[in-house]
Design a protein around this motif. Structure first.
Motif, PDB file in Angstrom:
ATOM      1  N   SER A 156       7.548  -3.108  -5.579  1.00  0.00           N
ATOM      2  CA  SER A 156       7.430  -3.345  -4.135  1.00  0.00           C
ATOM      3  C   SER A 156       6.665  -2.213  -3.454  1.00  0.00           C
ATOM      4  N   GLY A 157       6.889  -0.970  -3.889  1.00  0.00           N
ATOM      5  CA  GLY A 157       6.174   0.149  -3.300  1.00  0.00           C
ATOM      6  C   GLY A 157       4.697   0.158  -3.642  1.00  0.00           C
ATOM      7  N   VAL A 158       4.383  -0.130  -4.908  1.00  0.00           N
ATOM      8  CA  VAL A 158       2.981  -0.204  -5.330  1.00  0.00           C
ATOM      9  C   VAL A 158       2.268  -1.338  -4.605  1.00  0.00           C
ATOM     10  N   ALA A 159       2.945  -2.481  -4.453  1.00  0.00           N
ATOM     11  CA  ALA A 159       2.354  -3.614  -3.730  1.00  0.00           C
ATOM     12  C   ALA A 159       2.094  -3.250  -2.276  1.00  0.00           C
ATOM     13  N   ALA A 160       3.028  -2.551  -1.653  1.00  0.00           N
ATOM     14  CA  ALA A 160       2.878  -2.159  -0.243  1.00  0.00           C
ATOM     15  C   ALA A 160       1.686  -1.222  -0.060  1.00  0.00           C
ATOM     16  N   ILE A 161       1.615  -0.198  -0.891  1.00  0.00           N
ATOM     17  CA  ILE A 161       0.559   0.814  -0.742  1.00  0.00           C
ATOM     18  C   ILE A 161      -0.812   0.240  -1.062  1.00  0.00           C
ATOM     19  N   SER A 162      -0.916  -0.440  -2.185  1.00  0.00           N
ATOM     20  CA  SER A 162      -2.218  -0.994  -2.588  1.00  0.00           C
ATOM     21  C   SER A 162      -2.687  -2.057  -1.611  1.00  0.00           C
ATOM     22  N   SER A 163      -1.776  -2.883  -1.105  1.00  0.00           N
ATOM     23  CA  SER A 163      -2.147  -3.926  -0.138  1.00  0.00           C
ATOM     24  C   SER A 163      -2.669  -3.314   1.150  1.00  0.00           C
ATOM     25  N   ILE A 176     -11.265 -11.076   7.916  1.00  0.00           N
ATOM     26  CA  ILE A 176     -10.059 -10.961   8.747  1.00  0.00           C
ATOM     27  C   ILE A 176      -8.848 -11.640   8.115  1.00  0.00           C
ATOM     28  N   MET A 177      -9.032 -12.848   7.589  1.00  0.00           N
ATOM     29  CA  MET A 177      -7.891 -13.600   7.067  1.00  0.00           C
ATOM     30  C   MET A 177      -7.241 -12.890   5.885  1.00  0.00           C
ATOM     31  N   ASN A 178      -8.040 -12.461   4.916  1.00  0.00           N
ATOM     32  CA  ASN A 178      -7.471 -11.761   3.762  1.00  0.00           C
ATOM     33  C   ASN A 178      -6.910 -10.404   4.170  1.00  0.00           C
ATOM     34  N   GLY A 179      -7.542  -9.766   5.146  1.00  0.00           N
ATOM     35  CA  GLY A 179      -7.004  -8.518   5.662  1.00  0.00           C
ATOM     36  C   GLY A 179      -5.624  -8.726   6.271  1.00  0.00           C
ATOM     37  N   LEU A 180      -5.464  -9.829   7.002  1.00  0.00           N
ATOM     38  CA  LEU A 180      -4.176 -10.163   7.605  1.00  0.00           C
ATOM     39  C   LEU A 180      -3.115 -10.406   6.537  1.00  0.00           C
ATOM     40  N   LEU A 181      -3.459 -11.173   5.508  1.00  0.00           N
ATOM     41  CA  LEU A 181      -2.500 -11.470   4.445  1.00  0.00           C
ATOM     42  C   LEU A 181      -2.051 -10.200   3.735  1.00  0.00           C
ATOM     43  N   LEU A 182      -2.989  -9.309   3.472  1.00  0.00           N
ATOM     44  CA  LEU A 182      -2.656  -8.059   2.785  1.00  0.00           C
ATOM     45  C   LEU A 182      -1.807  -7.149   3.672  1.00  0.00           C
ATOM     46  N   LEU A 183      -2.099  -7.118   4.964  1.00  0.00           N
ATOM     47  CA  LEU A 183      -1.265  -6.338   5.882  1.00  0.00           C
ATOM     48  C   LEU A 183       0.155  -6.897   5.946  1.00  0.00           C
ATOM     49  N   SER A 184       0.268  -8.218   5.932  1.00  0.00           N
ATOM     50  CA  SER A 184       1.591  -8.850   5.962  1.00  0.00           C
ATOM     51  C   SER A 184       2.377  -8.525   4.694  1.00  0.00           C
ATOM     52  N   ILE A 185       1.675  -8.505   3.563  1.00  0.00           N
ATOM     53  CA  ILE A 185       2.324  -8.124   2.302  1.00  0.00           C
ATOM     54  C   ILE A 185       2.817  -6.680   2.386  1.00  0.00           C
ATOM     55  N   ALA A 186       1.948  -5.794   2.874  1.00  0.00           N
ATOM     56  CA  ALA A 186       2.307  -4.378   2.971  1.00  0.00           C
ATOM     57  C   ALA A 186       3.542  -4.179   3.851  1.00  0.00           C
ATOM     58  N   GLY A 187       3.552  -4.791   5.026  1.00  0.00           N
ATOM     59  CA  GLY A 187       4.680  -4.652   5.929  1.00  0.00           C
ATOM     60  C   GLY A 187       5.971  -5.206   5.350  1.00  0.00           C
ATOM     61  N   ALA A 188       5.885  -6.387   4.734  1.00  0.00           N
ATOM     62  CA  ALA A 188       7.068  -7.018   4.147  1.00  0.00           C
ATOM     63  C   ALA A 188       7.636  -6.177   3.010  1.00  0.00           C
ATOM     64  N   CYS A 189       6.763  -5.608   2.193  1.00  0.00           N
ATOM     65  CA  CYS A 189       7.217  -4.783   1.072  1.00  0.00           C
ATOM     66  C   CYS A 189       7.807  -3.459   1.553  1.00  0.00           C
ATOM     67  N   PHE A 195      15.965  -1.791   0.977  1.00  0.00           N
ATOM     68  CA  PHE A 195      17.057  -2.349   0.172  1.00  0.00           C
ATOM     69  C   PHE A 195      16.760  -2.298  -1.331  1.00  0.00           C
ATOM     70  N   ASN A 196      15.522  -2.015  -1.691  1.00  0.00           N
ATOM     71  CA  ASN A 196      15.104  -2.079  -3.093  1.00  0.00           C
ATOM     72  C   ASN A 196      14.903  -0.706  -3.721  1.00  0.00           C
ATOM     73  N   PHE A 197      14.795   0.342  -2.872  1.00  0.00           N
ATOM     74  CA  PHE A 197      14.613   1.679  -3.425  1.00  0.00           C
ATOM     75  C   PHE A 197      15.909   2.136  -4.086  1.00  0.00           C
ATOM     76  N   ASN A 198      15.793   2.982  -5.069  1.00  0.00           N
ATOM     77  CA  ASN A 198      16.935   3.439  -5.851  1.00  0.00           C
ATOM     78  C   ASN A 198      18.001   4.152  -4.993  1.00  0.00           C
ATOM     79  N   PRO A 199      19.274   3.700  -5.105  1.00  0.00           N
ATOM     80  CA  PRO A 199      19.781   2.611  -5.937  1.00  0.00           C
ATOM     81  C   PRO A 199      19.601   1.253  -5.241  1.00  0.00           C
ATOM     82  N   ALA A 200      18.994   0.319  -5.927  1.00  0.00           N
ATOM     83  CA  ALA A 200      18.626  -0.958  -5.329  1.00  0.00           C
ATOM     84  C   ALA A 200      19.842  -1.817  -5.021  1.00  0.00           C
ATOM     85  N   GLN A 201      19.809  -2.425  -3.821  1.00  0.00           N
ATOM     86  CA  GLN A 201      20.846  -3.374  -3.439  1.00  0.00           C
ATOM     87  C   GLN A 201      20.454  -4.808  -3.811  1.00  0.00           C
TER      88      GLN A 201
END
Length: 336
Positions: A156-163, A176-189, A195-201
């Protein structure tokens, strides 16, 4: 303002939906059970984090599209259909554990549908070869993120940063559209990481890792058409960690006489733990390297320097890291 709105919306939605997904998973006992020698966690942990990421990306993207009155191209509808196939595949695998051939087959179907909708790599100019390149890129990256999802917060962290870095380049190129999708991925991750960082819930499961890899791959296909200054290698550099993991594990498994798709503990992160790094320090170290890949890519991009020099530099660095890690004995590697 566009960047802030996209990131913040998906981030807040992820903070909202992830606890809901966790409670649903606990209620219906949709858990990642630590019952095999390949499981590196010791506590049964809820799945469905991938669904919260998907819903957050979908709602955030839709909201920003209407807020900024962005024209929706036809290709987005094909992409959405393909994503539903991947989500269904990942969810089914999380519950029933599908065979590798079944998973690959459905991924190829989803990638082929994406190609039909217009999501294409046009690198060679030969349609048949470009079809193969597109499907290979999408399927490979989907499984690459699945491979690095072996430690709390890693995928999730790698996906957030790379996106995030990929989105900046897309927006700069006018996509613009792909930029928006990647920003949405980054924010969601980023929101999911709470909740996912160690220790993950909660874990994202194959539902999340396959979806993230699939959508990131589809959102970066347009980058391959920019051949000036070798810009087509930018997504390969920024996504260097999941790509490195795929090549690293495949080579080690083939060398050991094991099929590349068979699960083992050859992952680079587990080898770092074996060297003495804690889980948190391993994940943070990976984040920092991901930031390094994104930052050096941006430097070469904005300076209009030939990106191939950057690509060769990163390849040498990762090859050296891979050689060092391949010497680590990973017997009885565990993390909590």
């Amino acid at each position: 303002m566009f960047i802030v709105a996209s990131l913040l919306t998906s981030f807040l939605l992820s903070l909202l939906f992830t606890p809901i997904a966790k409670n649903i998973a606990l209620r219906f006992m949709i858990l990642d059970v630590s019952n095999t020698n390949l499981k590196t966690h010791k506590i049964n942990t809820p799945y469905l984090g991938g669904l919260s990421i998907f819903v957050s990306v979908l709602i955030a993207s839709t909201f920003i599209i209407f807020l900024y009155k962005i024209m929706i191209p036809f290709v987005v509808y094909g992409l959405l259909t393909s994503c539903f196939i991947i989500i269904a595949l990942g969810f089914t695998d999380d519950i029933y554990k599908l065979r590798p051939l079944t998973k690959i087959s459905f991924q190829i179907i989803a990638a082929s549908l994406a190609w039909t909708a217009g999501i294409r790599i046009t690198l060679t100019g030969l349609e048949q070869l470009d079809i193969i390149l597109t499907i290979t890129w999408i399927v490979s990256l989907s499984n690459a993120f699945n491979l690095i999802d072996i430690m709390d917060g890693l995928a999730s962290g790698v996906a957030a940063i790379s996106s995030f870095f990929l989105s900046l380049i897309c927006l700069e190129l006018g996509d613009i559209m792909n930029g928006l999708l990647l920003l949405s991925i980054a924010g969601a991750c980023f929101g999911f990481l709470k909740f996912n960082f160690n220790p993950a819930q909660i874990f994202m499961g194959d539902t999340g890792s396959l979806f993230l890899g699939f959508l990131i791959a589809c959102s970066t296909t347009q980058m391959f058409q920019y051949k000036e200054y070798s810009l087509e290698v930018l997504p390969v550099i920024i996504l260097g960690i999941p790509i490195f993991e795929t090549i690293f594990i495949s080579l080690l498994r083939i060398k050991s006489g094991i099929p590349p798709w068979k699960g083992t503990k050859d992952h680079f992160a587990l080898r770092l733990v074996k060297l003495g790094f804690s889980v948190k320090s391993t994940v943070i170290l990976t984040y920092l390297f991901c930031v390094f890949l994104g930052s050096i890519s941006l430097i070469f991009f904005y300076s209009r320097s030939p990106i191939l020099y950057c690509f060769f530099l990163i390849t040498v660095i990762l090859t050296l890291i891979g050689w060092i890690l391949s010497k680590v004995d990973i017997t009885d590697t565990q993390h909590s």
